[in-house]
Design an enzyme around this catalytic site. Sequence first.
Site, PDB file in Angstrom:
ATOM      1  N   GLY A 432      -3.635  -2.396  10.440  1.00 32.32           N
ATOM      2  CA  GLY A 432      -4.117  -3.520  10.496  1.00 32.32           C
ATOM      3  C   GLY A 432      -3.294  -4.558  10.914  1.00 32.32           C
ATOM      4  O   GLY A 432      -3.734  -5.734  11.571  1.00 32.32           O
ATOM      5  N   SER A 433      -2.837  -5.068  10.102  1.00 27.26           N
ATOM      6  CA  SER A 433      -1.388  -6.179   9.779  1.00 27.26           C
ATOM      7  C   SER A 433      -0.438  -6.259  11.445  1.00 27.26           C
ATOM      8  O   SER A 433      -0.017  -4.990  11.971  1.00 27.26           O
ATOM      9  CB  SER A 433      -1.024  -6.242   8.708  1.00 27.26           C
ATOM     10  N   ARG A 515      10.686  -6.163  -0.935  1.00 28.90           N
ATOM     11  CA  ARG A 515       9.172  -6.314  -1.281  1.00 28.90           C
ATOM     12  C   ARG A 515       9.113  -6.591  -2.447  1.00 28.90           C
ATOM     13  O   ARG A 515       8.615  -5.854  -2.832  1.00 28.90           O
ATOM     14  CB  ARG A 515       8.417  -5.172  -0.619  1.00 28.90           C
ATOM     15  N   CYS A 516       8.639  -7.606  -2.059  1.00 40.62           N
ATOM     16  CA  CYS A 516       7.444  -7.619  -3.617  1.00 40.62           C
ATOM     17  C   CYS A 516       6.061  -8.550  -3.284  1.00 40.62           C
ATOM     18  O   CYS A 516       5.475  -9.026  -1.699  1.00 40.62           O
ATOM     19  CB  CYS A 516       8.049  -9.616  -3.974  1.00 40.62           C
ATOM     20  N   TRP A 561      -3.803  -2.253  -7.947  1.00 38.78           N
ATOM     21  CA  TRP A 561      -3.591  -2.910  -7.198  1.00 38.78           C
ATOM     22  C   TRP A 561      -2.999  -5.214  -8.012  1.00 38.78           C
ATOM     23  O   TRP A 561      -2.502  -5.932  -7.788  1.00 38.78           O
ATOM     24  CB  TRP A 561      -3.160  -3.811  -6.088  1.00 38.78           C
ATOM     25  N   GLU A 605      -2.448   6.957  -6.750  1.00 40.36           N
ATOM     26  CA  GLU A 605      -1.561   6.048  -8.349  1.00 40.36           C
ATOM     27  C   GLU A 605      -1.948   5.999  -9.210  1.00 40.36           C
ATOM     28  O   GLU A 605      -1.604   5.350 -10.921  1.00 40.36           O
ATOM     29  CB  GLU A 605      -0.928   4.842  -7.477  1.00 40.36           C
ATOM     30  N   HIS A 694       8.009   1.424   7.395  1.00 35.00           N
ATOM     31  CA  HIS A 694       9.163   1.037   6.218  1.00 35.00           C
ATOM     32  C   HIS A 694      10.282   0.526   6.120  1.00 35.00           C
ATOM     33  O   HIS A 694      11.272   0.532   6.122  1.00 35.00           O
ATOM     34  CB  HIS A 694       8.566   1.736   4.603  1.00 35.00           C
ATOM     35  N   CYS A 726       0.975   2.335   7.779  1.00 38.06           N
ATOM     36  CA  CYS A 726       0.702   1.563   7.321  1.00 38.06           C
ATOM     37  C   CYS A 726       0.797   0.352   8.832  1.00 38.06           C
ATOM     38  O   CYS A 726       0.695  -0.078   9.464  1.00 38.06           O
ATOM     39  CB  CYS A 726       2.102   1.433   6.154  1.00 38.06           C
TER      40      CYS A 726
END
Length: 756
Positions: A432-433, A515-516, A561, A605, A694, A726
């Site tokens: 997607g991104s 990553r924040c 999230w 999760e 990642h 991802c």
Amino acid sequence: MTTLHNLGFPRIGDQRQLKLITEKYWRGEIDQDKLEVTAKALRQNHWKIQSQLDYQAVGDFSFYDQVLDTSFLLGNIPARFKQNADLDTYFAVARGKSAQENCCGTVHAGEMTKWFDTNYHYIVPELDSQTEFKLNSHVLIQQIKEAQTLGHQVKPVIIGPVTYLYLAKVKDSVLKLDFLESLLAVYSELLIELKDHKIEWVQIDEPILVTELDSDWQQALSKSYYRLQNHGVKILLASYFGRLENNLQLACDLPVNGLHLDAINAHQEIIKLIDWLPQHKIISLGIIDGRNIWKTDLTKTLDWLEPIAKRLKQRLWLAPSCSLLHVPVDLNLEPESEIKPWLAFSVQKIAELELIKTALDQGRNAVKTELLENQQAILSRQNSNKVHQAAVQARLKQVTPAMSERQSTYPKRAEKQRQAFNLPLYPTTTIGSFPQTTEIRQTRRKYKQDQLSENAYQQAMQKEIQNAVTFQENLELDVLVHGEAERNDMVEYFSEYLQGYGVSQFGWVQSYGSRCVKPPIIFGDISRPQAMTVEWIKYAQSLSNKPMKGMLTGPVTLLNWSFLRDDQPASETCLQLALAIRDEVLDLEQAGIQIIQIDEAALREGLPLRKSEWQNYLDWAVYCFKVSANGVRDETQIHTHMCYSEFNDIIDSIAAMDADVITIETSRSDMELLDVFNDFDYPNEIGPGVYDIHSPNIPTTQQMVELMQKAAQRIPPERLWVNPDCGLKTRQWAEVEEAIKNMVKASQQLRLELGL
């Protein structure tokens, strides 16, 4: 006097200082000395913030991940890396090494997965027949000395030996518990060293106590703490994230000096703990929620805590429920808003803890003004007309099971979709991104600060979309995406359009490494006043004849999230989100978008930590996804994406989602996550990620071909897609271009091997 302590403080800094300086180090812009200067300043500032606590946690700071820190503390470095326990090796295990960085070729990073049921990722420890443990304590000891020099009473924080083994992954035929004896020898050595450095208490975290343990793991806990007693250091054993239930008696019987209980999630176990724990042991109660951002109702807390404090007296310690790693740093940075008085970030949670101590030790009159202000904030939230919406509640009552079902079964839909799209075997797409450049971020920032007009912003984003579409067409991808230049985050973006959500400006929390993310805040009933993505996707589709995916975040991920409201069941909030996303899906379809991806990266999760509670969660989570997705025609293809997940134990529920295509992250596990499909005939299409986004490593075409060949041994080629594992927003364009080129070539090579 009541004793105060903390299980851990966020390490990123109130404005992500650690992230920014670490990424400079990775880019080679600064040396290690400058990195260490910032890290030291952060540690000292965090200790200063917590200066009223009786003990300061040391060992909660990390350059990347506390589990990886533990692996290095124990000398457990994967054999594929050089065995020097230096910072560059540490980062290499976390991020991998490219062929350019390593003379012997690419070295893949350690596997990454979620820390219990949080959105924090840790680097999974690796064990094999060659694993040996060797104490490597210099980093921890250095930080202890640093805190002691400043006059702090230090409480080191370390992950317990049994939890460490429980979280590890074995790489050959060895069993995890085979390593317990050698591991305990290193922990014993560490405790002796801590004693030599004048440490009175050490906090050892064993969060696996809140899971359902079989007898072998229960015995491992008993063995471990009988072995670790009498080393001259007092042990505070910490559990968190849930109830101990069948493990409560075990925990009370362990030969440790104190036990920490998460009193937010295990409130009903407090009296049992007091009754069962021997009277010479300390009881630490986690009375401030370390996982959420709502103010503590101080009066309500004192009402139940005061009798306990009178009973326990000096035996009572107070703390947050868990490490504050999972909440932002400081609410004081936030602008004024209606919901701000309802919130408490890490700094404010420490202040709440201090107020409770004062009230217990000196009486409520000593903090009368503060208690009144707190009660006013609690009542303001409860009575706000923005929290409860009659129209949303009425719509929930109209939801029927039929809304969760597609018109036809997958085989019938698949045939119609093949005719509609005419895609080749092994079709290629991305998740997607695309990279979020400095220019994109600056444009968004200027627009939000009213330094850029609506028209100018729209033109700038359309230019970025056009660049992304051209990029994909040049690389010959089969199904395109618009690149998400207009989106700051896959959850925060949608929260800005949905009523019932609030967003922060500086509410950053660590997801993994540097990553924040800024989890938005669900404070009220959710509704969608207007379309959120339609115009951007329509514009992207107008630029190409190839199918364009509409990109949405699913209701379960929006839920998991976000910081959740705590005044209604999560399942009800999730169904509200599902209806909002359903509206967007139908609007996209009406606009001519025939492929729609609804990401459920966080489905797994959200599982309760106890398996006996899984099915209830999965039932309503899958139902909410299906409500969001299944109002479309057969010809519309629904995709979903899931992040690092062990699927074996929930594969039935994933199949029940009935998405036409699911994309998952499997590259770091070398397709091992697909082993479940050896025994389970997954009925729909699947894209096992072949490119670990990642890591800065760029896989070769042949590496991707080999991964897909492994996948084809489990799933028929006609139901396989080729994609990264991802989104690509955190990567650089140059590495994305090379990796996607290799990925498309891999797909073409796979087709040639089938004679197509």
